[in-house]
Write an enzyme that holds these catalytic residues in place. Structure first.
Site, PDB file in Angstrom:
ATOM      1  N   LYS A 172       6.208 -32.243  92.634  1.00 29.61           N
ATOM      2  CA  LYS A 172       5.509 -33.397  92.054  1.00 29.61           C
ATOM      3  C   LYS A 172       6.091 -33.704  90.681  1.00 29.61           C
ATOM      4  O   LYS A 172       6.865 -32.944  90.122  1.00 29.61           O
ATOM      5  CB  LYS A 172       4.005 -33.122  91.903  1.00 29.61           C
ATOM      6  CG  LYS A 172       3.301 -32.697  93.171  1.00 29.61           C
ATOM      7  CD  LYS A 172       3.225 -33.786  94.192  1.00 29.61           C
ATOM      8  CE  LYS A 172       2.503 -33.286  95.435  1.00 29.61           C
ATOM      9  NZ  LYS A 172       2.664 -34.163  96.556  1.00 29.61           N
TER      10      LYS A 172
ATOM     11  N   SER B  65       5.311 -37.676 100.001  1.00 29.28           N
ATOM     12  CA  SER B  65       4.665 -37.785  98.690  1.00 29.28           C
ATOM     13  C   SER B  65       5.609 -38.166  97.551  1.00 29.28           C
ATOM     14  O   SER B  65       5.161 -38.716  96.552  1.00 29.28           O
ATOM     15  CB  SER B  65       3.944 -36.487  98.340  1.00 29.28           C
ATOM     16  OG  SER B  65       4.862 -35.466  98.035  1.00 29.28           O
TER      17      SER B  65
END
Length: 166
Positions: A92, A48
């Site tokens: 993130k 990711s």
């Protein structure tokens, strides 16, 4: 007389054991405080955050003071407790703050753009690799209380050792 000698030796040994135990307890308390409230290492893996972080895994340092002081913002790489599974942590990037309007594209679920407004006390997080990331596009804005820390330094692999840029 011999009995008193044994008691004196026992007292001396017990005092030394207590002193060493106190030193170890102080060290462990300091280590716990540092790991919980100041800075801790974390293993980050998965696709990711490509190309910022490696798919095979990086060891990064996370400082825990910034979220407590409200010092997180656009572009910061953060460690977040997963809103879907509280036993997992996600790494993130913050792409929007409270009050911002986000236009996003979810390539897995639709062909059209969607619009969301980030509510007060929340942030919008996304992985750098939008095609392989479960992030705010899937579970919505994340409460600031779920941010555990700001990622600032890569420790491993050694060829990438150093500060992480926003």
């Amino acid at each position: 007389m011999k009995f008193m000698s044994h008691i004196a030796q026992w007292r001396s040994g017990a005092k030394e054991a207590l002193d060493r135990t106190a030193i170890i307890a102080k060290f462990l308390c300091c280590l716990h405080f540092t790991d919980t409230y100041l800075c801790s290492p974390t293993h980050v893996y998965g696709p990711s955050m490509l190309p910022t972080l490696n798919i095979a895994g990086d060891v990064v340092l996370v400082e825990h003071l910034s979220p407590l002081l409200g010092n997180v913002g656009y572009g910061d790489l953060v460690l977040v407790r997963s809103p879907l599974n509280p036993n997992r942590n996600l790494t993130k990037r913050i792409v929007a703050m409270e009050g911002d309007t986000v236009t996003y594209f979810d390539p897995l679920h639709s062909d059209s753009d969607r619009i969301a407004v980030v509510p007060k006390g929340h942030v919008w997080i996304q992985g750098d690799n939008v095609y392989a990331s479960r992030d705010s596009r899937h579970f919505g804005p994340v409460p600031l209380g779920l941010i555990k820390g700001k990622v600032f330094f890569r420790v491993w692999p050694l060829n990438s050792f150093g500060l992480l840029d926003n």
